[in-house]
Structures are given as C-alpha cells and as structure tokens.
Write an enzyme that holds these catalytic residues in place. Structure first.
Site, PDB file in Angstrom:
ATOM      1  N   SER A 115      11.332 -44.122 -10.588  1.00  0.00           N
ATOM      2  CA  SER A 115      10.215 -43.218 -10.356  1.00  0.00           C
ATOM      3  C   SER A 115      10.144 -42.983  -8.854  1.00  0.00           C
ATOM      4  O   SER A 115       9.985 -43.925  -8.076  1.00  0.00           O
ATOM      5  CB  SER A 115       8.916 -43.839 -10.866  1.00  0.00           C
ATOM      6  OG  SER A 115       7.839 -42.996 -10.530  1.00  0.00           O
ATOM      7  N   GLY A 132      -8.627  -7.205   4.432  1.00  0.00           N
ATOM      8  CA  GLY A 132      -9.379  -7.332   5.670  1.00  0.00           C
ATOM      9  C   GLY A 132      -8.574  -7.830   6.844  1.00  0.00           C
ATOM     10  O   GLY A 132      -9.074  -7.918   7.959  1.00  0.00           O
ATOM     11  N   ARG A 148      -3.784  -1.488  -6.279  1.00  0.00           N
ATOM     12  CA  ARG A 148      -2.987  -2.710  -6.176  1.00  0.00           C
ATOM     13  C   ARG A 148      -3.402  -3.632  -7.305  1.00  0.00           C
ATOM     14  O   ARG A 148      -4.478  -3.460  -7.880  1.00  0.00           O
ATOM     15  CB  ARG A 148      -3.212  -3.389  -4.817  1.00  0.00           C
ATOM     16  CG  ARG A 148      -4.635  -3.839  -4.622  1.00  0.00           C
ATOM     17  CD  ARG A 148      -4.831  -4.440  -3.244  1.00  0.00           C
ATOM     18  NE  ARG A 148      -6.244  -4.582  -2.967  1.00  0.00           N
ATOM     19  CZ  ARG A 148      -6.783  -4.517  -1.763  1.00  0.00           C
ATOM     20  NH1 ARG A 148      -6.030  -4.276  -0.712  1.00  0.00           N
ATOM     21  NH2 ARG A 148      -8.069  -4.689  -1.597  1.00  0.00           N
ATOM     22  N   ARG A 162      -3.110   3.449   8.390  1.00  0.00           N
ATOM     23  CA  ARG A 162      -3.455   2.298   7.561  1.00  0.00           C
ATOM     24  C   ARG A 162      -2.315   1.294   7.527  1.00  0.00           C
ATOM     25  O   ARG A 162      -1.174   1.667   7.314  1.00  0.00           O
ATOM     26  CB  ARG A 162      -3.723   2.763   6.113  1.00  0.00           C
ATOM     27  CG  ARG A 162      -4.547   4.012   6.027  1.00  0.00           C
ATOM     28  CD  ARG A 162      -4.606   4.547   4.595  1.00  0.00           C
ATOM     29  NE  ARG A 162      -5.256   3.636   3.686  1.00  0.00           N
ATOM     30  CZ  ARG A 162      -5.308   3.833   2.367  1.00  0.00           C
ATOM     31  NH1 ARG A 162      -4.718   4.887   1.829  1.00  0.00           N
ATOM     32  NH2 ARG A 162      -5.930   2.965   1.615  1.00  0.00           N
ATOM     33  N   ARG A 174       2.750 -50.453 -12.207  1.00  0.00           N
ATOM     34  CA  ARG A 174       3.393 -50.912 -10.976  1.00  0.00           C
ATOM     35  C   ARG A 174       2.821 -52.267 -10.569  1.00  0.00           C
ATOM     36  O   ARG A 174       1.592 -52.433 -10.500  1.00  0.00           O
ATOM     37  CB  ARG A 174       3.154 -49.896  -9.856  1.00  0.00           C
ATOM     38  CG  ARG A 174       3.812 -50.317  -8.552  1.00  0.00           C
ATOM     39  CD  ARG A 174       3.639 -49.276  -7.484  1.00  0.00           C
ATOM     40  NE  ARG A 174       2.254 -49.234  -7.017  1.00  0.00           N
ATOM     41  CZ  ARG A 174       1.809 -48.339  -6.131  1.00  0.00           C
ATOM     42  NH1 ARG A 174       2.616 -47.416  -5.665  1.00  0.00           N
ATOM     43  NH2 ARG A 174       0.564 -48.359  -5.746  1.00  0.00           N
ATOM     44  N   TYR A 219      10.111 -36.265 -15.966  1.00  0.00           N
ATOM     45  CA  TYR A 219       8.671 -36.008 -15.924  1.00  0.00           C
ATOM     46  C   TYR A 219       8.139 -36.010 -14.496  1.00  0.00           C
ATOM     47  O   TYR A 219       8.796 -36.501 -13.585  1.00  0.00           O
ATOM     48  CB  TYR A 219       7.907 -37.065 -16.747  1.00  0.00           C
ATOM     49  CG  TYR A 219       7.925 -38.454 -16.145  1.00  0.00           C
ATOM     50  CD1 TYR A 219       6.969 -38.837 -15.197  1.00  0.00           C
ATOM     51  CD2 TYR A 219       8.893 -39.386 -16.507  1.00  0.00           C
ATOM     52  CE1 TYR A 219       6.995 -40.100 -14.636  1.00  0.00           C
ATOM     53  CE2 TYR A 219       8.924 -40.656 -15.949  1.00  0.00           C
ATOM     54  CZ  TYR A 219       7.971 -41.009 -15.005  1.00  0.00           C
ATOM     55  OH  TYR A 219       8.003 -42.246 -14.434  1.00  0.00           O
ATOM     56  N   CYS A 227       6.087 -40.021  -8.969  1.00  0.00           N
ATOM     57  CA  CYS A 227       4.676 -40.379  -9.065  1.00  0.00           C
ATOM     58  C   CYS A 227       3.944 -40.226  -7.737  1.00  0.00           C
ATOM     59  O   CYS A 227       2.813 -40.664  -7.589  1.00  0.00           O
ATOM     60  CB  CYS A 227       4.512 -41.784  -9.616  1.00  0.00           C
ATOM     61  SG  CYS A 227       5.221 -43.044  -8.553  1.00  0.00           S
ATOM     62  N   HIS A 278     -16.236  -8.240   2.025  1.00  0.00           N
ATOM     63  CA  HIS A 278     -15.247  -9.192   2.529  1.00  0.00           C
ATOM     64  C   HIS A 278     -15.502 -10.588   1.973  1.00  0.00           C
ATOM     65  O   HIS A 278     -14.603 -11.252   1.443  1.00  0.00           O
ATOM     66  CB  HIS A 278     -15.306  -9.207   4.059  1.00  0.00           C
ATOM     67  CG  HIS A 278     -14.311 -10.143   4.683  1.00  0.00           C
ATOM     68  ND1 HIS A 278     -14.654 -11.411   5.076  1.00  0.00           N
ATOM     69  CD2 HIS A 278     -13.000 -10.009   4.949  1.00  0.00           C
ATOM     70  CE1 HIS A 278     -13.583 -12.010   5.569  1.00  0.00           C
ATOM     71  NE2 HIS A 278     -12.564 -11.182   5.506  1.00  0.00           N
ATOM     72  N   LYS A 323       0.830  -1.200   0.000  1.00  0.00           N
ATOM     73  CA  LYS A 323       0.000   0.000   0.000  1.00  0.00           C
ATOM     74  C   LYS A 323       0.866   1.252   0.000  1.00  0.00           C
ATOM     75  O   LYS A 323       0.670   2.171  -0.812  1.00  0.00           O
ATOM     76  CB  LYS A 323      -0.918  -0.013   1.235  1.00  0.00           C
ATOM     77  CG  LYS A 323      -2.068   0.958   1.154  1.00  0.00           C
ATOM     78  CD  LYS A 323      -2.913   0.905   2.432  1.00  0.00           C
ATOM     79  CE  LYS A 323      -3.746  -0.358   2.504  1.00  0.00           C
ATOM     80  NZ  LYS A 323      -4.375  -0.532   3.833  1.00  0.00           N
ATOM     81  N   MET A 374      -5.778  -6.532   8.172  1.00  0.00           N
ATOM     82  CA  MET A 374      -5.229  -5.478   9.017  1.00  0.00           C
ATOM     83  C   MET A 374      -6.255  -4.361   9.124  1.00  0.00           C
ATOM     84  O   MET A 374      -7.032  -4.146   8.211  1.00  0.00           O
ATOM     85  CB  MET A 374      -3.970  -4.900   8.375  1.00  0.00           C
ATOM     86  CG  MET A 374      -2.965  -5.951   8.059  1.00  0.00           C
ATOM     87  SD  MET A 374      -2.131  -6.469   9.547  1.00  0.00           S
ATOM     88  CE  MET A 374      -1.054  -7.693   8.831  1.00  0.00           C
TER      89      MET A 374
HETATM   90  P1  ADP Z   1      -7.699  -2.013   3.618  1.00  0.00           P
HETATM   91  O1  ADP Z   1      -6.275  -2.410   3.584  1.00  0.00           O
HETATM   92  O2  ADP Z   1      -8.533  -2.891   4.449  1.00  0.00           O
HETATM   93  O3  ADP Z   1      -8.239  -1.775   2.243  1.00  0.00           O
HETATM   94  P2  ADP Z   1      -7.353   0.806   3.868  1.00  0.00           P
HETATM   95  O4  ADP Z   1      -6.153   1.252   4.596  1.00  0.00           O
HETATM   96  O5  ADP Z   1      -7.298   0.855   2.408  1.00  0.00           O
HETATM   97  O6  ADP Z   1      -7.745  -0.627   4.385  1.00  0.00           O
HETATM   98  O7  ADP Z   1      -8.535   1.688   4.401  1.00  0.00           O
HETATM   99  C1  ADP Z   1      -9.853   1.355   4.135  1.00  0.00           C
HETATM  100  C2  ADP Z   1     -10.575   2.533   3.584  1.00  0.00           C
HETATM  101  O8  ADP Z   1     -10.477   3.637   4.444  1.00  0.00           O
HETATM  102  C3  ADP Z   1     -10.052   3.055   2.268  1.00  0.00           C
HETATM  103  O9  ADP Z   1     -10.574   2.331   1.200  1.00  0.00           O
HETATM  104  C4  ADP Z   1     -10.566   4.450   2.247  1.00  0.00           C
HETATM  105  O10 ADP Z   1     -11.885   4.484   1.752  1.00  0.00           O
HETATM  106  C5  ADP Z   1     -10.548   4.824   3.696  1.00  0.00           C
HETATM  107  N1  ADP Z   1      -9.407   5.664   3.963  1.00  0.00           N
HETATM  108  C6  ADP Z   1      -8.175   5.324   4.335  1.00  0.00           C
HETATM  109  N2  ADP Z   1      -7.378   6.400   4.439  1.00  0.00           N
HETATM  110  C7  ADP Z   1      -8.127   7.466   4.116  1.00  0.00           C
HETATM  111  C8  ADP Z   1      -7.882   8.843   4.016  1.00  0.00           C
HETATM  112  N3  ADP Z   1      -6.683   9.367   4.252  1.00  0.00           N
HETATM  113  N4  ADP Z   1      -8.903   9.639   3.651  1.00  0.00           N
HETATM  114  C9  ADP Z   1     -10.108   9.108   3.385  1.00  0.00           C
HETATM  115  N5  ADP Z   1     -10.417   7.826   3.456  1.00  0.00           N
HETATM  116  C10 ADP Z   1      -9.437   6.998   3.818  1.00  0.00           C
HETATM  117 MG    MG Z   2      -7.863  -0.529   1.030  1.00  0.00          MG
HETATM  118 MG    MG Z   3       4.733 -46.479  -2.269  1.00  0.00          MG
END
Ligand code: ADP
Ligand code: MG
Ligand code: MG
Length: 877
Positions: free
Chosen positions: A763, A101, A336, A92, A616, A850, A830, A454, A22, A103
């Site tokens: 084998s 999800g 990403r 973040r 075999r 193989y 195998c 999620h 990130k 972290m």
């Molecule tokens: P995750 O890794 O779970 O996607 P993020 O760190 O991307 O978590 O944060 C989740 C959401 O929080 C982001 O998609 C964004 O919408 C919001 N967010 C994070 N940082 C900011 C920021 N500086 N300003 C506004 N929204 C933010």
């Molecule tokens: Mg995010």
């Molecule tokens: Mg055997």
C-alpha cells in the site's frame, strides 16, 4: 504567412484553442444563423507572440487588423471614425476556458468629440450618445489606463446628485455632457495625456490591454485555482456594437437555459431595460427576472426562448447566454457552457441522458469529481431554523449554509482566516480583486447585484454558499459595519447565511448532514459500473467506517491503530507501556491495552463484515504520547509513581532531532516486539471471535509501516505469523489474513522485489514517500512550497497531487518489481493522494487495484476513477 486574425465567418466552435471560448462560439453562432453582431478575433497565438515581442503589437498584425476592420465596415455599412455614420465596436477578451470577470471588456470604442455628435444626430438621442461616450472614457480609463474606477464613480455621483437625479436612466444629455468633460479632465490628470481621439489608436490600446490582462494577479490566481495553464493566452474579439441603452425598447441581460443552482429545466435569468453591457452583473441597478420579459415583449421572449433551446441542443449542454435588445431587435452576444453548482451539474447530466441528448459516459465527464463532496456538506438544522427569525433576505445565489464572523474587505478576511476564524465576507458587491478573500471566506453576502453578479457566479464556481443582492442591509465597507433597519453589525459579529434560501440570521446556527438526492445515486451507479479501481476508505473507528460504507467504500485501506491509543482512558496504560524499563513491565502494560484494542477491531469488523480491512501497526514516534512541560511531567510522575528525575531522563531519551525520520513505523515493532505481538493478538483474536459468534468471515490485512529493508519485514513477519498462526490453530478455525507493507520509503521501491517475497500486498504511503523523495518535511515545507509555486518551480504542490515524474516513477518501479516476484500481489494507495482526482487517474494508469481516502472523499474517488477510464478533457467549463 501565419494568420493571426479571423473574422467570425472563418471560425467555429472547435477552434477554442486559437480563438478562445468566446470567439469560437461567436463564430459558431454567426455561422448557424443566430443574430450576432459581426466582428473578428485576434488569436491566442497573437497574445503569446505579443509577450514574446516584449509586450508589443507588430506591423503585420496591425495590417491584418486593418483588413478585418474594412470587412467589418462593409458588413455593417458603418465606418470607423465617420462623422455621419460611425462604426462603434467592443473589444472583448476571451481565453480558451471562460474566466468570469477576469478579463475586462471595453465598449463603444470609436467615439470621440466628432463621432459622438454624429451618433447623437443619427439616433436623434443625445443622452444615449453621451451616455455611451462617458461609458467609453470610464471603461477605457479603468481597463486600459488603470485609473481607479471609483474616481469616475465619484464624479458621476457628484454631478447626478447636484442635478438631483436618482437612477441613471433619468439623466439627461446635458448632465452627461458635463460628466464627459469631467471624465476627460480626470483622464488627463491621471495619465498626462488627452483621451485618444483616433478610433484606431483606441482599438489598438484596448487590444494591448486585453493581452496584458492575461497576466494580472487576479487572472493568475484564478488560473492556479482552476489548474489552467498560463501558456494558453487570451484572444481578443472586436465586434460591432449593438445598443441596449437606446431607450425603453432596449435592454441587456443574461440567461441560463436551466437553473444553475438547482439544475431545474427552466429558463433562468435576468435583464435590465435601457442599459448596456455589464450593468446587469455590476449590480448598479437590480435586474428584472427574465419571466417579466413575457409581459414587456412576448415576441422577444419567445424568440429568446427559441434561441436558448437551439443553443442548448446545438452544444448539448446547459448554456449561459448574454443578449442585448436594440429597438426591439434581439442580438445574442455570447454563449458558453454555463457554470453550475455540483447539485445542478448532477441533475442536468442525469436528465440530459434521459432526454437522449448525451450518453452516460458524457454525463460522467460533466461533473467535476473534486467538487462532488460539496453535496455532502451540511445545511442548517431545519428545526432550529424554524425558531430563528431571518434578519434579512437576499437572493439565494449559491447553496449551502455557513456561520461565521463578518469581515468587510478581502484583505481582512485573509488575515482573520489565518487566525483560524470562520469568516463571512460582506460587501456591497464583489469584484475580481476580492478573489483571495472569497476563496478564504466560508460564505459571501452582498447587498447589491443579482443572481449573475460577480459574487454569485464566482461563489457557485467555488461551491461556496452565497447570498447576493440583499438590499435591506446597508453595508459600509469603510467603517466596517452593516446595518439592518437601524441595527448595526460590526466587524467580528456572528451571522449565518443560507445560500439556498437567501436568508440571513443573527448568530451561529448549527448545521446538519445533507440528504443525498436521487440523481446522485443514479449517477454514482453509472460511475461504479465504469471504474476499474476499487475504492476503500481510511477509517479508524466504527463511526468512520459506517460513514465510509454509506458513501460507497468497498473496504478499509488504512485503519490507523495509533488513534485508538490516544483515547483519554487508554493513555495511562499506553504511557506505562512506553515508560516500562524492561520487557516484563511492558508486557504487563500491554496486557491492559489488549482488550481495548480488541474491542476496537470487533467494532470495525462488525461494520465492515467480509470487506477487506487493512490494519496498520503502530506508526508514530512514542514521545508523541508523552507530555513535555514540567507541570504535566510532575503530575505524570505522581500518577505513575515514577521519580520525577527518572521520568524526565526517559522523556529526554525519547526526544529526537528528526522524529519523522526517527524511531517510528516498523522500527518500533523491531525494538519493542511486544507491541507488535499485542496488536497481532488483538487483530486475530477479534476476527476469530466474530467468525465464531456471528459467522462473519473477516478479512484483516496486517500492514507494517515504514519498511525500507526486506530484512526488516522478514524479522517482523516471523514475530507476527508466530502469534497469529498459533491463535488460529488453537481456535480450530481456518481464518485467513494477509500480511503486507506500506511502500513509503524510496528504498522500498527499489528493493520491492525482495520485499514482495514476504509481502502479500503493497500500500503506497505517498505522504511519506513524497516527503522522503523530495527531502521536504511535510510538516514544515508549506512556506517553501508556496514560494516554489509562486516562482513556478512547482506547477502543483506534490503533497496535494502526486508528482508523477518522480514519486510516480518510484511507484511504477515498485509495482513492476513487486509483480515480478509475486504476480498476484495486491496494490493500493492510502496517502492523501488517494482522494485527489489527478492522482487517482494516475493510480488507474499504473494499475493499482484500489485507492483509499477519507470517507467524505469516497464519492470523489468513485467518480474520478470512472473518469480515469475515459481520459477526455473534462474541463470544458
Ligand atoms: P465577460 O467576458 O466579462 O462576460 P464580455 O466580453 O462578454 O465580458 O462583455 C460584457 C458585456 O458587454 C456583454 O455581456 C455585453 O452585454 C456587452 N457587450 C460586449 N460586446 C458588445 C457589443 N458588441 N454590443 C453590445 N454589447 C456588448
Ligand atoms: Mg460575457
Ligand atoms: Mg507513513
């Protein structure tokens, strides 16, 4: 002095190890001129050092952070804690590999009783300021202080209900003020402390929480599932806030540059008006399709589409982009490489090659080999579907089809699947705590949340079918049932869900084999053109062999003959053979088996034609063919006309304390040479017949299992060649066959040079080789292995992925010594490992000819063998 904090302008996309995915991408986007709120990143090295220091932030780190805050204040023109123009930030997490999800993020840090008023005044929007404040207390309480989120939700619902408000956008400042007061009370009650008013303290506590979240159970499970090292650590990103919850000209959303389920080249995503952060993925309100943004604000849509294209071209891969609109201004908050289904991965990879964005080699690395067999999994039978009415429809979040019993909590799913049940996990929405249940479930159904919820994201990653946001079903997790239009479905009811259409059905629907897409064929041709390893399949029947060929196998690496013995109509003759008291009787019984065995081989030869087929000789201990309970024994004694007592003694006789180390493999052939003779006869006679009748040059390879001594092999070779050569001579043909052995006993690896005097091929039977190298019974070691994995004594289960250091070293020794003796010796594997990508890569490295695996794994092996040729890190997403 070592640097632990980098502002965005100091970073770049290459710095993922240090800044996390990130952080590196935020820096990159900032530096290529995209509108990214400014900020800085605390490195993954800082995370590791934090753990070294016993979970403490140290002084010089705090000083570095202070400096970066100053820089951020200058860039943003706001000040942390200011009573007129306060700077708010998000904290973040972000590790090298995206872990959706896993972290937790905290937004709106910097708010307290004073700054909230400043914010309210400066925006002239009290409800916005207090909405942001209550979110901060809630997220901070949940993520940093581990207060149950539910407790906040309850307060929120109670107060909004009391004041009769439906959607959170209608809530007024006064309600939110009340909620803030109640939230703070809850915070104090749960933690014993007041909610921290000092923004810097908030920030440091949140930073610690991000570091701590690296080692939560759910993060550890996710890493183990995806083979991500525990040592990487996570970075922390601190970034100026932008606000999607400032009114109707604001919003927040997520979009993919291509469809992550199908791969279709079209912007794909959703957003919410007047919302913040995780609202879209949390499933509190159902989001709007990104297409609708055209109607709401065409300029913003166009701008977004342009950024999306720019990012995809920049990263040369499909992007998953998070954005926020504040007062009609667009900000990009994350990009990403997007997670995708295997079908989508294939389509995108193939299309990006034709778009000239990537090379074929790159394309081959873009699809995770282990996931390829997803495409081969069944879908619902279309004809039956037409007759079945869906009971509800949700979003087609992750394709595939499955039927099973419904369960409502992850723990219940885990329990039920232990009992061997097929389970559909049904929840309002899933959260990272449900991860184990999601792994075990055959399918996932949620009543809330969109295509990027999620449940949807995780299911797609796992290749598991998922229907999300099915709002017509009312799920009651506490009472463990759901209802549709008044009809209730209790725990244990059968349903079927179709992740490709979003349809839900009552009961079980049979499934059919999938069609293979055009992209799949193109892609696999590229893989075949690249790989050096040949791919064979383990197949014991013409049906398996046909499937194997369909999926691209080039031969059979293991045809187990015992499966042929287990067939119902054959078992009496087999038992007669086992219970025979002398060689004469045994021969008589074997005479009965011979024609059947010959038929088996004819069927397989006709399917495989000139391709090599390794057969075999009988391997398992004989008692496996006999019953043990009294009743069956009595029946058997009647059938075979053998006295019960005599039979019992014979059965007792065959019993062994350690059958896996007992009278099996080549030891059977040595004791009962008639068995080996009969099998040889069947193999050779069938081949001669096919050659004469159909003109097919069959290539049988006779393989002796469980050799540990060269002398064993010499003894058996003598028996077999006598029979075979005589038959061939008599037939007047020039049939050729190979004679070789499995290498599955450690001693065989050590004396491989002597073994290779007789063996034309090796084998590797790495199941037994692993079992015997470790001294772990592969039938019983499961629990121990679990414990070893938990305690990090094992990094991987050696029965799943070859132990390269130990078992692998033995293999290398066997190869080296075998080649010394016989330079052109043919080498294969195998065991189960032959279908596992990391093991396949290893087989490529040590120079096997193989690998052989089960038919459905053949495409996996073809791709893994191609990827082994370029050994780049193919685990970008
Ligand atoms: P995750 O890794 O779970 O996607 P993020 O760190 O991307 O978590 O944060 C989740 C959401 O929080 C982001 O998609 C964004 O919408 C919001 N967010 C994070 N940082 C900011 C920021 N500086 N300003 C506004 N929204 C933010
Ligand atoms: Mg995010
Ligand atoms: Mg055997």
């Amino acid at each position: 002095m070592k640097k632990y904090v980098y502002s965005f302008k100091e970073g770049s996309a290459e710095m993922k190890d240090l800044l996390g995915g990130k952080g590196a991408n935020l820096a990159e986007m900032n530096n290529i001129g995209l509108p990214v709120p400014y900020g800085f990143t605390i490195t993954t090295e800082a995370c590791n050092k934090y753990y070294e220091k016993g979970n403490k932030l140290w002084e010089s780190l705090k000083i570095e952070i202070d400096e970066k805050i100053k820089e951020l204040e200058e860039v943003s023109g706001k000040k942390l804690g200011s009573k007129t123009n306060p700077l708010l930030v998000s904290v973040r997490s972000g590790a090298k590999f995206s872990m959706p999800g896993m972290m937790d993020t905290v937004l709106n840090l910097g708010l307290n009783n004073e700054t909230v008023d400043a914010l309210s005044k400066s925006t002239n929007n009290e409800s916005f300021a207090y909405d942001s404040y209550r979110r901060l207390i809630q997220m901070f309480g949940d993520v940093v202080m581990n207060i149950e989120k539910r407790k906040f939700d309850e307060i929120y619902e109670r107060i909004t209900k009391k004041n009769n408000k439906k959607e959170d956008v209608e809530i007024e400042g006064s309600d939110l003020k009340e909620i803030v007061i109640e939230f703070k009370k809850l915070y104090k009650k749960e933690t014993g402390n007041e909610f921290p008013v000092d923004p810097k303290e908030q920030l440091l506590l949140a930073t610690k929480a991000v570091f701590n979240s690296w080692n939560t159970e759910r993060a550890i499970i996710y890493r183990r599932m995806n083979n991500i090292s525990d040592k990487l650590g996570t970075a922390v990103n601190i970034q100026a806030m932008v606000f999607g919850n400032l009114g109707e000209d604001c919003g927040t959303g997520v979009a993919f540059t291509r469809n992550p389920a199908t791969g279709e080249k079209k912007l794909y995503g959703e957003f919410l008006i007047n919302a913040q952060g995780e609202d879209v993925v949390a499933g509190i309100r159902t989001p709007i399709n990104i297409e609708k943004l055209k109607e709401i604000n065409i300029d913003i849509y166009k701008q977004f589409a342009q950024y999306a294209e720019l990012l995809e071209n920049h990263y040369k891969d499909m992007q998953d982009i998070e954005f926020t609109i504040e007062k009609n201004k667009l900000y990009i908050l994350q990009t990403r490489n997007g997670k995708r289904t295997t079908a989508a991965a294939l389509k995108i990879a193939v299309e990006m090659v034709s778009e000239d964005k990537i090379k074929k080699q790159e394309a081959l690395m873009r699809v995770e080999a282990s996931q390829l067999d997803q495409l081969l999994h069944p879908t619902f039978d279309d004809n039956l579907l037409k007759q079945t009415k869906a009971i509800a429809k949700g979003l087609p979040a992750s394709p595939g089809a499955s039927s099973g019993k419904v369960y409502f909590t992850a723990a219940d799913v885990v329990e039920a699947s232990k009992m061997g049940e097929k389970v559909i996990l049904v929840r309002q929405e899933t959260s990272p705590e449900d991860i184990e249940g999601m792994i075990k479930a055959k399918g996932i159904l949620t009543s809330r949340g969109g295509m990027t919820s999620h449940a949807a994201v995780v299911a797609r990653g796992m290749g598991k079918c998922c229907v999300a946001g099915c709002e017509t079903i009312k799920v009651n997790e506490t009472l463990r049932h759901f209802s549709i239009d008044g009809k209730t479905y209790k725990e244990g009811s059968y349903i079927s869900i179709d992740g490709s259409t979003g349809n839900i059905y009552e009961g079980i629907i049979p499934t059919i084999e999938p069609k293979i897409s055009e992209e799949f064929s193109i892609f696999m041709t590229w893989a075949d053109g690249t790989r050096k390893l040949k791919i064979r399949a383990n197949a014991d029947t013409p049906k398996d062999a046909t499937k194997a060929l369909e999926l691209g196998a080039e031969g059979i690496g293991l045809c187990r003959t015992e499966h042929m013995f287990f067939q119902e109509e054959r078992i009496p003759a087999v038992r007669e053979m086992i219970l025979a008291e002398n060689a004469e009787q045994r021969k008589a019984a074997l005479e009965k088996i011979l024609p059947m065995q010959k038929e088996d081989f004819i069927g397989i030869y006709k399917t495989m034609r000139e391709r090599p087929i390794t057969i075999r000789l009988l391997d398992p201990p004989l008692h496996e063919f006999l019953p043990t309970d009294e009743k069956s024994l009595k029946n058997l004694s009647k059938e075979m006309k053998i006295e019960y007592d005599k039979l019992k003694i014979r059965v007792e006789d065959l019993k062994e304390m350690n059958p896996m180390l007992g009278h099996r493999g080549c030891r059977l052939a040595i004791t009962y040479i008639e068995i080996a003779e009969m099998q040889t006869k069947a193999i050779i006679e069938a081949a001669i017949q096919i050659k004469k009748e159909d003109g097919i040059e069959v290539n049988p390879e006779i393989m002796i299992p469980l050799i540990g001594l060269p002398e064993e092999l010499t003894y058996i070779k003598d028996i077999i060649t006598k029979v075979a050569d005589k038959l061939i001579k008599e037939s007047g043909t020039n049939l050729e066959y190979l004679f070789g052995t499995m290498i599955e006993i450690p001693r065989a690896c050590i004396v491989a040079d002597d073994i290779a005097k007789d063996a034309e091929f090796f084998s590797f039977g790495t199941n037994d080789l692993t079992q015997m190298t470790y001294g772990f019974s592969r039938d019983d070691a499961g629990k121990i292995i679990e414990e070893y994995l938990d305690k990090k004594i094992f990094e991987k289960d050696p029965f799943q992925s070859i132990d390269q250091k130990g078992v692998g070293a033995l293999m290398k020794m066997a190869i080296e010594r075998g080649k010394q003796q016989r330079p052109d010796i043919s080498l294969g594997i195998c065991g189960e490992h032959g279908g596992e990508p990391a093991s396949i890569e290893f087989c490529h490295e040590i120079g096997l000819d193989y690998v052989s695996c089960s038919p459905f794994r053949v495409p996996v092996a073809r791709l893994a063998a191609a990827q082994a040729v370029f050994k780049d890190d193919c685990k970008e997403y």
